[in-house]
Scaffold this motif. Structure first.
Motif, PDB file in Angstrom:
ATOM      1  N   ASN A 124      34.122  -7.977   3.335  1.00 15.06           N
ATOM      2  CA  ASN A 124      33.411  -7.921   4.809  1.00 15.06           C
ATOM      3  C   ASN A 124      34.150  -9.137   5.706  1.00 15.06           C
ATOM      4  O   ASN A 124      34.383  -8.873   6.763  1.00 15.06           O
ATOM      5  CB  ASN A 124      32.055  -8.104   4.689  1.00 15.06           C
ATOM      6  N   SER A 148      37.707  -8.343   6.092  1.00 13.92           N
ATOM      7  CA  SER A 148      38.133  -7.270   7.303  1.00 13.92           C
ATOM      8  C   SER A 148      37.507  -7.685   8.592  1.00 13.92           C
ATOM      9  O   SER A 148      38.318  -7.310   9.601  1.00 13.92           O
ATOM     10  CB  SER A 148      37.063  -6.001   6.585  1.00 13.92           C
ATOM     11  N   GLY A 149      36.443  -8.523   8.849  1.00 13.65           N
ATOM     12  CA  GLY A 149      36.015  -9.005   9.998  1.00 13.65           C
ATOM     13  C   GLY A 149      36.992  -9.657  10.712  1.00 13.65           C
ATOM     14  O   GLY A 149      37.233  -9.648  11.866  1.00 13.65           O
ATOM     15  N   GLN A 173      40.244  -9.943  10.086  1.00 16.62           N
ATOM     16  CA  GLN A 173      41.580  -8.920  10.510  1.00 16.62           C
ATOM     17  C   GLN A 173      41.186  -8.158  11.716  1.00 16.62           C
ATOM     18  O   GLN A 173      41.937  -8.451  12.824  1.00 16.62           O
ATOM     19  CB  GLN A 173      41.846  -7.994   9.573  1.00 16.62           C
ATOM     20  N   GLN A 174      39.724  -7.873  11.976  1.00 16.16           N
ATOM     21  CA  GLN A 174      39.408  -7.014  13.325  1.00 16.16           C
ATOM     22  C   GLN A 174      39.574  -8.262  14.400  1.00 16.16           C
ATOM     23  O   GLN A 174      39.735  -7.729  15.559  1.00 16.16           O
ATOM     24  CB  GLN A 174      37.884  -6.447  13.171  1.00 16.16           C
ATOM     25  N   GLN A 175      39.224  -9.380  14.359  1.00 20.05           N
ATOM     26  CA  GLN A 175      39.260 -10.411  15.244  1.00 20.05           C
ATOM     27  C   GLN A 175      40.566 -10.794  15.518  1.00 20.05           C
ATOM     28  O   GLN A 175      40.629 -11.252  16.905  1.00 20.05           O
ATOM     29  CB  GLN A 175      38.586 -11.814  14.788  1.00 20.05           C
TER      30      GLN A 175
END
Length: 71
Positions: A62, A65-66, A68-70
């Motif tokens: 998590n 992934s988080g 990478q999204q930021q």
């Protein structure tokens, strides 16, 4: 981190139920003030220390992934 901060944070929330803990975390994130970061770190440390390897792996997935999204 100063151990007094750890003790103070744990003392302040040790009697909280899950709803109160959730509210504390959400409130700290919504306020986006630097002064809440040590407390959130202490709470994460408690979570990490009490997680099994599968839970730690899920948290890391998590987190990765988080981040990478930021980015």
């Amino acid at each position: 981190m100063d151990l007094n901060i750890r003790r103070a944070v744990i003392h302040n929330v040790s009697d909280n139920n899950q709803d109160q803990l959730r509210d504390t975390i959400i409130d700290a994130m919504q306020k986006r003030e630097e002064k809440y970061l040590p407390g959130l770190g202490v709470l994460f440390e408690v979570i990490w220390k009490n997680a099994d390897e599968q839970e730690k792996s899920m948290m890391l997935d998590n987190l990765e992934s988080g981040l990478q999204q930021q980015g």
